[in-house]
Enzyme design. Structure first.
Site, PDB file in Angstrom:
ATOM      1  CG  ASN A 144      -2.109  -0.894   1.065  1.00  0.00           C
ATOM      2  OD1 ASN A 144      -2.709  -0.952   0.003  1.00  0.00           O
ATOM      3  ND2 ASN A 144      -2.467  -1.614   2.120  1.00  0.00           N
ATOM      4  CB  CYS A 164      -6.601  -4.365  -3.428  1.00  0.00           C
ATOM      5  SG  CYS A 164      -7.403  -3.828  -1.895  1.00  0.00           S
ATOM      6  CE1 TYR A 244      -8.558   1.174   3.633  1.00  0.00           C
ATOM      7  CE2 TYR A 244      -9.659  -0.582   2.428  1.00  0.00           C
ATOM      8  CZ  TYR A 244      -8.635  -0.155   3.265  1.00  0.00           C
ATOM      9  OH  TYR A 244      -7.702  -1.054   3.718  1.00  0.00           O
TER      10      TYR A 244
END
Length: 421
Positions: A144, A164, A244
Protein backbone atom coordinates in the site's frame (compact mmCIF):
# COMPACT_ATOMS: atom_id res chain seq x y z
CA UNK A 1 8.70 -22.07 -11.31
CA UNK A 2 10.35 -19.73 -8.82
CA UNK A 3 8.55 -17.04 -6.85
CA UNK A 4 10.04 -14.50 -4.46
CA UNK A 5 8.13 -12.64 -1.75
CA UNK A 6 9.77 -9.38 -0.72
CA UNK A 7 8.52 -8.65 2.77
CA UNK A 8 8.42 -12.37 3.43
CA UNK A 9 8.96 -11.83 7.14
CA UNK A 10 5.50 -10.29 7.44
CA UNK A 11 3.02 -11.97 9.74
CA UNK A 12 0.74 -12.02 6.65
CA UNK A 13 3.01 -14.56 4.97
CA UNK A 14 1.56 -17.80 6.44
CA UNK A 15 -1.78 -16.84 4.82
CA UNK A 16 0.05 -16.67 1.50
CA UNK A 17 1.91 -19.94 2.16
CA UNK A 18 -1.30 -21.74 3.01
CA UNK A 19 -2.77 -20.62 -0.31
CA UNK A 20 0.32 -21.73 -2.23
CA UNK A 21 0.07 -25.14 -0.57
CA UNK A 22 -3.67 -25.63 -1.12
CA UNK A 23 -3.69 -24.30 -4.68
CA UNK A 24 -0.53 -25.93 -5.98
CA UNK A 25 -2.32 -27.35 -9.02
CA UNK A 26 -3.15 -23.79 -10.09
CA UNK A 27 0.32 -22.44 -9.31
CA UNK A 28 2.94 -25.21 -9.23
CA UNK A 29 5.77 -23.55 -7.32
CA UNK A 30 9.09 -25.38 -7.29
CA UNK A 31 11.02 -22.77 -5.31
CA UNK A 32 9.74 -20.02 -3.03
CA UNK A 33 12.11 -17.44 -1.57
CA UNK A 34 11.09 -15.26 1.35
CA UNK A 35 13.09 -12.03 1.38
CA UNK A 36 13.17 -9.65 4.36
CA UNK A 37 15.77 -7.49 6.11
CA UNK A 38 14.49 -8.67 9.52
CA UNK A 39 16.38 -11.94 9.90
CA UNK A 40 14.77 -12.83 13.23
CA UNK A 41 11.23 -12.56 11.86
CA UNK A 42 12.29 -14.32 8.69
CA UNK A 43 13.52 -17.34 10.64
CA UNK A 44 10.20 -17.67 12.47
CA UNK A 45 8.02 -17.18 9.41
CA UNK A 46 10.25 -19.35 7.21
CA UNK A 47 10.14 -22.21 9.69
CA UNK A 48 6.35 -22.16 9.84
CA UNK A 49 6.16 -21.88 6.04
CA UNK A 50 8.21 -25.05 5.60
CA UNK A 51 6.04 -26.89 8.12
CA UNK A 52 2.86 -25.82 6.31
CA UNK A 53 4.26 -27.09 3.00
CA UNK A 54 5.33 -30.35 4.63
CA UNK A 55 1.96 -30.94 6.28
CA UNK A 56 0.16 -30.42 2.98
CA UNK A 57 2.68 -32.55 1.06
CA UNK A 58 3.88 -29.70 -1.13
CA UNK A 59 7.16 -30.64 -2.80
CA UNK A 60 8.32 -27.06 -3.30
CA UNK A 61 11.47 -25.77 -1.63
CA UNK A 62 11.27 -22.73 0.66
CA UNK A 63 14.36 -20.64 1.35
CA UNK A 64 14.90 -17.36 3.16
CA UNK A 65 17.36 -14.52 2.67
CA UNK A 66 17.98 -10.94 3.71
CA UNK A 67 19.67 -10.28 0.34
CA UNK A 68 17.21 -8.89 -2.21
CA UNK A 69 19.44 -9.54 -5.21
CA UNK A 70 19.94 -13.18 -4.24
CA UNK A 71 16.27 -13.63 -3.47
CA UNK A 72 14.90 -12.33 -6.77
CA UNK A 73 17.54 -13.96 -8.97
CA UNK A 74 15.84 -15.99 -11.72
CA UNK A 75 12.41 -15.48 -10.17
CA UNK A 76 9.45 -15.77 -12.57
CA UNK A 77 7.36 -13.49 -10.38
CA UNK A 78 8.04 -11.28 -7.37
CA UNK A 79 5.35 -10.38 -4.84
CA UNK A 80 5.86 -7.12 -2.94
CA UNK A 81 4.26 -6.90 0.51
CA UNK A 82 6.59 -4.59 2.40
CA UNK A 83 5.97 -1.91 5.00
CA UNK A 84 8.71 0.72 5.16
CA UNK A 85 9.06 1.81 8.78
CA UNK A 86 7.00 -1.08 10.11
CA UNK A 87 4.05 -0.75 12.45
CA UNK A 88 5.80 2.11 14.27
CA UNK A 89 5.54 4.29 11.15
CA UNK A 90 1.97 3.14 10.60
CA UNK A 91 1.10 4.15 14.15
CA UNK A 92 2.32 7.67 13.42
CA UNK A 93 0.34 7.77 10.15
CA UNK A 94 -2.78 6.95 12.12
CA UNK A 95 -2.25 9.51 14.90
CA UNK A 96 -0.63 12.81 13.85
CA UNK A 97 -3.32 13.67 11.23
CA UNK A 98 -5.88 13.60 14.06
CA UNK A 99 -4.06 16.58 15.60
CA UNK A 100 -5.30 18.62 12.63
CA UNK A 101 -8.82 17.23 12.74
CA UNK A 102 -8.22 14.93 9.76
CA UNK A 103 -8.61 11.18 9.50
CA UNK A 104 -5.58 9.14 10.50
CA UNK A 105 -5.35 6.08 8.26
CA UNK A 106 -2.46 4.24 6.64
CA UNK A 107 -3.64 4.53 3.01
CA UNK A 108 -6.17 7.36 3.03
CA UNK A 109 -5.54 11.06 3.53
CA UNK A 110 -2.33 12.44 5.03
CA UNK A 111 -1.24 9.11 6.48
CA UNK A 112 -1.60 7.50 3.08
CA UNK A 113 0.59 10.20 1.55
CA UNK A 114 3.26 9.63 4.19
CA UNK A 115 3.25 5.91 3.39
CA UNK A 116 3.56 6.63 -0.33
CA UNK A 117 6.53 8.95 0.23
CA UNK A 118 8.33 6.30 2.29
CA UNK A 119 7.43 3.42 0.01
CA UNK A 120 7.74 4.47 -3.65
CA UNK A 121 11.54 4.98 -3.71
CA UNK A 122 12.13 1.67 -1.94
CA UNK A 123 9.81 -0.25 -4.27
CA UNK A 124 11.40 1.29 -7.38
CA UNK A 125 14.84 0.25 -6.16
CA UNK A 126 13.63 -3.32 -5.63
CA UNK A 127 11.95 -3.33 -9.05
CA UNK A 128 15.21 -2.30 -10.74
CA UNK A 129 16.93 -5.23 -9.04
CA UNK A 130 14.20 -7.54 -10.30
CA UNK A 131 14.59 -6.18 -13.84
CA UNK A 132 18.35 -6.73 -13.76
CA UNK A 133 17.87 -10.28 -12.50
CA UNK A 134 15.12 -11.21 -14.97
CA UNK A 135 13.55 -8.57 -17.25
CA UNK A 136 10.68 -10.97 -17.99
CA UNK A 137 9.66 -11.37 -14.35
CA UNK A 138 6.24 -10.09 -13.28
CA UNK A 139 5.92 -7.89 -10.21
CA UNK A 140 2.72 -8.27 -8.22
CA UNK A 141 2.28 -5.36 -5.85
CA UNK A 142 0.30 -5.83 -2.63
CA UNK A 143 2.17 -2.96 -0.97
CA UNK A 144 0.00 0.00 0.00
CA UNK A 145 -0.95 2.46 -1.26
CA UNK A 146 -1.37 -0.01 -4.12
CA UNK A 147 -2.66 2.45 -6.73
CA UNK A 148 0.19 4.93 -6.31
CA UNK A 149 2.86 2.24 -6.00
CA UNK A 150 1.60 0.36 -9.07
CA UNK A 151 1.54 3.58 -11.07
CA UNK A 152 5.14 4.30 -10.08
CA UNK A 153 6.15 0.81 -11.23
CA UNK A 154 4.30 1.05 -14.55
CA UNK A 155 5.62 4.51 -15.33
CA UNK A 156 9.14 3.23 -14.75
CA UNK A 157 8.52 0.53 -17.37
CA UNK A 158 8.21 -2.47 -15.08
CA UNK A 159 5.97 -5.48 -15.74
CA UNK A 160 3.65 -4.89 -12.81
CA UNK A 161 0.07 -5.44 -11.71
CA UNK A 162 -1.41 -4.19 -8.44
CA UNK A 163 -3.49 -6.42 -6.19
CA UNK A 164 -5.90 -5.72 -3.33
CA UNK A 165 -8.06 -8.12 -1.34
CA UNK A 166 -11.14 -5.86 -1.08
CA UNK A 167 -12.82 -7.26 -4.19
CA UNK A 168 -12.19 -10.91 -3.40
CA UNK A 169 -13.47 -10.26 0.12
CA UNK A 170 -16.75 -8.93 -1.29
CA UNK A 171 -16.93 -11.83 -3.74
CA UNK A 172 -16.60 -14.39 -0.95
CA UNK A 173 -19.05 -12.53 1.28
CA UNK A 174 -21.70 -12.24 -1.43
CA UNK A 175 -21.23 -15.89 -2.40
CA UNK A 176 -22.01 -16.92 1.19
CA UNK A 177 -25.09 -14.72 1.30
CA UNK A 178 -26.32 -16.10 -2.04
CA UNK A 179 -25.32 -19.68 -1.17
CA UNK A 180 -23.35 -20.14 -4.39
CA UNK A 181 -19.75 -20.90 -5.28
CA UNK A 182 -17.43 -17.85 -5.29
CA UNK A 183 -16.49 -18.67 -8.87
CA UNK A 184 -20.10 -17.90 -9.88
CA UNK A 185 -19.96 -14.35 -8.49
CA UNK A 186 -18.62 -11.56 -10.71
CA UNK A 187 -18.44 -7.98 -9.50
CA UNK A 188 -18.99 -4.74 -11.35
CA UNK A 189 -16.11 -3.37 -9.29
CA UNK A 190 -15.10 0.17 -10.27
CA UNK A 191 -12.84 2.90 -8.95
CA UNK A 192 -9.36 3.39 -7.57
CA UNK A 193 -7.58 1.29 -5.01
CA UNK A 194 -9.37 1.76 -1.67
CA UNK A 195 -11.95 3.95 -3.42
CA UNK A 196 -14.30 1.49 -5.12
CA UNK A 197 -17.96 0.64 -5.47
CA UNK A 198 -19.70 -2.63 -6.35
CA UNK A 199 -22.15 -1.38 -8.97
CA UNK A 200 -23.44 -4.86 -9.71
CA UNK A 201 -23.13 -8.46 -8.54
CA UNK A 202 -23.55 -10.90 -11.42
CA UNK A 203 -24.05 -14.63 -11.39
CA UNK A 204 -22.30 -16.84 -13.90
CA UNK A 205 -20.05 -14.28 -15.60
CA UNK A 206 -19.48 -10.60 -16.38
CA UNK A 207 -22.69 -10.57 -18.45
CA UNK A 208 -24.79 -12.58 -16.00
CA UNK A 209 -27.87 -11.58 -14.05
CA UNK A 210 -27.34 -8.65 -11.69
CA UNK A 211 -28.52 -9.81 -8.26
CA UNK A 212 -27.31 -6.76 -6.32
CA UNK A 213 -30.88 -5.47 -5.75
CA UNK A 214 -31.79 -8.87 -4.28
CA UNK A 215 -28.71 -8.81 -2.04
CA UNK A 216 -29.51 -5.34 -0.74
CA UNK A 217 -33.17 -6.18 -0.16
CA UNK A 218 -32.51 -9.44 1.66
CA UNK A 219 -29.14 -8.80 3.35
CA UNK A 220 -28.84 -5.02 3.50
CA UNK A 221 -28.49 -4.92 7.29
CA UNK A 222 -25.61 -7.41 7.31
CA UNK A 223 -23.83 -5.62 4.47
CA UNK A 224 -24.26 -2.22 6.16
CA UNK A 225 -23.01 -3.58 9.49
CA UNK A 226 -19.86 -4.94 7.84
CA UNK A 227 -19.21 -1.53 6.28
CA UNK A 228 -20.02 0.36 9.52
CA UNK A 229 -22.41 2.51 7.51
CA UNK A 230 -26.14 3.16 8.04
CA UNK A 231 -28.45 0.86 6.09
CA UNK A 232 -30.32 3.84 4.64
CA UNK A 233 -27.13 5.16 3.03
CA UNK A 234 -26.53 1.85 1.26
CA UNK A 235 -30.15 1.73 0.12
CA UNK A 236 -30.07 5.31 -1.21
CA UNK A 237 -26.88 4.64 -3.17
CA UNK A 238 -28.13 1.31 -4.49
CA UNK A 239 -24.53 0.08 -4.62
CA UNK A 240 -22.03 -1.35 -2.14
CA UNK A 241 -19.13 1.01 -1.41
CA UNK A 242 -15.80 -0.20 -0.15
CA UNK A 243 -15.49 0.24 3.59
CA UNK A 244 -12.76 2.80 2.84
CA UNK A 245 -15.51 5.10 1.58
CA UNK A 246 -16.52 5.55 5.21
CA UNK A 247 -13.52 7.87 5.57
CA UNK A 248 -15.16 10.10 2.96
CA UNK A 249 -18.86 9.65 3.72
CA UNK A 250 -18.48 9.86 7.54
CA UNK A 251 -15.17 11.70 7.91
CA UNK A 252 -15.92 13.75 11.03
CA UNK A 253 -17.60 10.85 12.78
CA UNK A 254 -14.59 8.64 12.06
CA UNK A 255 -12.16 11.29 13.34
CA UNK A 256 -14.09 11.49 16.63
CA UNK A 257 -14.15 7.71 16.84
CA UNK A 258 -10.42 7.34 16.18
CA UNK A 259 -9.64 9.86 18.90
CA UNK A 260 -11.22 7.65 21.56
CA UNK A 261 -9.34 4.39 21.05
CA UNK A 262 -5.89 2.97 20.35
CA UNK A 263 -4.73 3.07 16.73
CA UNK A 264 -5.19 0.07 14.51
CA UNK A 265 -1.39 -0.06 14.27
CA UNK A 266 -1.14 -0.51 18.04
CA UNK A 267 -3.67 -3.34 17.87
CA UNK A 268 -1.81 -5.00 15.00
CA UNK A 269 1.57 -4.62 16.72
CA UNK A 270 0.24 -6.48 19.77
CA UNK A 271 -1.28 -9.12 17.50
CA UNK A 272 1.98 -9.51 15.59
CA UNK A 273 3.90 -10.10 18.81
CA UNK A 274 1.51 -12.90 19.68
CA UNK A 275 1.60 -14.33 16.17
CA UNK A 276 5.40 -14.39 16.03
CA UNK A 277 5.46 -16.25 19.35
CA UNK A 278 3.08 -18.80 17.80
CA UNK A 279 5.21 -19.07 14.66
CA UNK A 280 8.19 -20.01 16.83
CA UNK A 281 6.37 -23.10 18.11
CA UNK A 282 7.96 -26.03 16.23
CA UNK A 283 4.72 -28.03 16.49
CA UNK A 284 2.62 -25.40 14.67
CA UNK A 285 2.12 -26.48 11.05
CA UNK A 286 -0.89 -24.44 9.92
CA UNK A 287 -1.88 -20.78 9.92
CA UNK A 288 -3.36 -19.91 13.33
CA UNK A 289 -6.91 -18.61 13.68
CA UNK A 290 -5.59 -15.35 15.11
CA UNK A 291 -4.15 -14.50 11.68
CA UNK A 292 -7.67 -13.91 10.35
CA UNK A 293 -7.89 -10.83 12.60
CA UNK A 294 -4.62 -9.46 11.22
CA UNK A 295 -6.23 -8.53 7.88
CA UNK A 296 -5.55 -9.62 4.33
CA UNK A 297 -8.39 -12.15 4.11
CA UNK A 298 -8.30 -14.19 0.89
CA UNK A 299 -5.05 -12.49 -0.15
CA UNK A 300 -3.53 -15.88 -0.94
CA UNK A 301 -6.34 -16.93 -3.29
CA UNK A 302 -6.15 -13.61 -5.15
CA UNK A 303 -2.35 -13.76 -5.38
CA UNK A 304 -2.32 -17.34 -6.65
CA UNK A 305 -5.00 -16.57 -9.25
CA UNK A 306 -3.15 -13.50 -10.52
CA UNK A 307 0.28 -15.12 -10.61
CA UNK A 308 -1.08 -18.19 -12.40
CA UNK A 309 -2.69 -16.04 -15.09
CA UNK A 310 0.36 -13.84 -15.61
CA UNK A 311 2.66 -16.86 -15.84
CA UNK A 312 0.42 -18.76 -18.25
CA UNK A 313 -0.59 -21.52 -15.84
CA UNK A 314 -4.33 -21.04 -15.95
CA UNK A 315 -5.97 -18.81 -13.39
CA UNK A 316 -9.23 -16.96 -13.87
CA UNK A 317 -9.42 -15.07 -17.17
CA UNK A 318 -11.12 -12.08 -15.49
CA UNK A 319 -9.88 -10.65 -12.20
CA UNK A 320 -10.03 -7.37 -10.28
CA UNK A 321 -6.62 -5.73 -10.46
CA UNK A 322 -4.89 -2.36 -10.49
CA UNK A 323 -3.58 -1.38 -13.91
CA UNK A 324 -3.44 1.48 -16.41
CA UNK A 325 -6.76 3.11 -17.25
CA UNK A 326 -6.10 3.28 -21.02
CA UNK A 327 -9.44 4.92 -21.79
CA UNK A 328 -11.58 2.70 -19.55
CA UNK A 329 -12.75 5.66 -17.51
CA UNK A 330 -12.84 8.43 -20.14
CA UNK A 331 -12.65 11.25 -17.59
CA UNK A 332 -9.20 10.05 -16.40
CA UNK A 333 -5.84 10.13 -18.20
CA UNK A 334 -4.72 6.89 -19.81
CA UNK A 335 -1.83 6.50 -17.37
CA UNK A 336 -4.02 6.73 -14.27
CA UNK A 337 -4.12 3.43 -12.38
CA UNK A 338 -7.64 2.15 -11.75
CA UNK A 339 -9.05 -0.89 -9.94
CA UNK A 340 -11.53 -2.76 -12.12
CA UNK A 341 -12.31 -6.13 -13.66
CA UNK A 342 -9.68 -6.96 -16.27
CA UNK A 343 -8.73 -9.78 -18.58
CA UNK A 344 -5.45 -11.15 -17.29
CA UNK A 345 -2.93 -13.25 -19.19
CA UNK A 346 0.77 -13.59 -19.88
CA UNK A 347 0.73 -10.16 -21.57
CA UNK A 348 -0.70 -8.45 -18.49
CA UNK A 349 -4.07 -6.93 -17.60
CA UNK A 350 -6.58 -5.27 -19.94
CA UNK A 351 -9.55 -3.58 -18.22
CA UNK A 352 -13.06 -4.57 -19.27
CA UNK A 353 -15.42 -1.86 -20.49
CA UNK A 354 -17.17 0.09 -17.74
CA UNK A 355 -20.58 1.79 -18.17
CA UNK A 356 -20.76 5.56 -17.79
CA UNK A 357 -20.46 6.37 -14.09
CA UNK A 358 -22.81 8.47 -12.02
CA UNK A 359 -21.14 11.85 -11.28
CA UNK A 360 -21.35 10.96 -7.60
CA UNK A 361 -18.64 8.36 -8.17
CA UNK A 362 -16.84 9.83 -11.18
CA UNK A 363 -16.29 13.16 -9.42
CA UNK A 364 -14.64 11.61 -6.38
CA UNK A 365 -12.55 9.27 -8.55
CA UNK A 366 -11.30 12.24 -10.60
CA UNK A 367 -10.50 14.24 -7.46
CA UNK A 368 -8.53 11.44 -5.81
CA UNK A 369 -6.72 10.69 -9.07
CA UNK A 370 -5.56 14.32 -9.16
CA UNK A 371 -4.28 13.90 -5.60
CA UNK A 372 -2.50 10.68 -6.60
CA UNK A 373 -0.80 12.52 -9.49
CA UNK A 374 0.61 15.03 -7.02
CA UNK A 375 1.41 12.37 -4.43
CA UNK A 376 3.49 10.40 -6.92
CA UNK A 377 5.29 13.57 -7.98
CA UNK A 378 6.13 14.25 -4.33
CA UNK A 379 7.30 10.68 -3.81
CA UNK A 380 9.57 10.78 -6.87
CA UNK A 381 10.96 14.30 -6.55
CA UNK A 382 10.48 15.30 -2.92
CA UNK A 383 10.14 18.80 -1.59
CA UNK A 384 7.90 20.49 0.96
CA UNK A 385 5.89 22.35 -1.69
CA UNK A 386 5.01 19.13 -3.50
CA UNK A 387 3.87 17.53 -0.24
CA UNK A 388 1.74 20.59 0.54
CA UNK A 389 0.11 20.58 -2.90
CA UNK A 390 -0.75 16.89 -2.65
CA UNK A 391 -2.33 17.41 0.75
CA UNK A 392 -4.25 20.47 -0.39
CA UNK A 393 -5.62 18.50 -3.36
CA UNK A 394 -6.90 15.64 -1.21
CA UNK A 395 -10.70 15.81 -0.78
CA UNK A 396 -10.38 14.91 2.92
CA UNK A 397 -8.12 17.93 3.54
CA UNK A 398 -8.61 20.70 0.97
CA UNK A 399 -7.91 23.69 3.25
CA UNK A 400 -4.55 25.44 3.21
CA UNK A 401 -4.37 25.74 7.01
CA UNK A 402 -4.86 22.00 7.41
CA UNK A 403 -2.43 21.28 4.57
CA UNK A 404 0.26 23.48 6.15
CA UNK A 405 -0.04 21.80 9.53
CA UNK A 406 -0.12 18.33 8.06
CA UNK A 407 2.91 19.03 5.87
CA UNK A 408 4.98 20.04 8.88
CA UNK A 409 3.89 16.98 10.84
CA UNK A 410 4.41 14.58 7.92
CA UNK A 411 7.99 15.72 7.36
CA UNK A 412 8.81 15.75 11.08
CA UNK A 413 7.55 12.20 11.60
CA UNK A 414 9.13 10.76 8.43
CA UNK A 415 12.44 12.62 8.12
CA UNK A 416 14.52 9.44 8.47
CA UNK A 417 12.75 7.95 5.44
CA UNK A 418 12.85 11.04 3.18
CA UNK A 419 16.17 11.53 1.44
CA UNK A 420 15.32 15.15 0.59
CA UNK A 421 14.15 16.24 4.05
Amino acid sequence: MKLAVVGGGSTYTPELIDGFARLRDTLPIEELVLVDPAADRLDLVGGLARRIFAKQDHAGRITTTTDIDAGVADADAVLLQLRVGGQAARNKDETWPLECGCVGQETTGAGGLAKALRTVPVVLDIAERVRRANPDAWIIDFTNPVGIVTRALLQAGHKAVGLCNVAIGFQRKFARLLDVSPSEVHLDHVGLNHLTWELGVRLGGPDGENVLPKLLAEHGDAIADDLHMPRQVIDRLGVVPSYYLRYFYSHDEVVRELGTKPSRAAEVAAMEKELLAMYGDPTLDEKPELLAKRGGAFYSEAAVDLAASLLGNGGSPVQVVNTYNNGTLPFLPDDAVIEVQARVGHDGATPLAVPALDPLYAGLIANVTAYEDLALEAALRGGRDRVFKALLAHPLIGQYEYAEGLTDRLIAHNREHLAWA
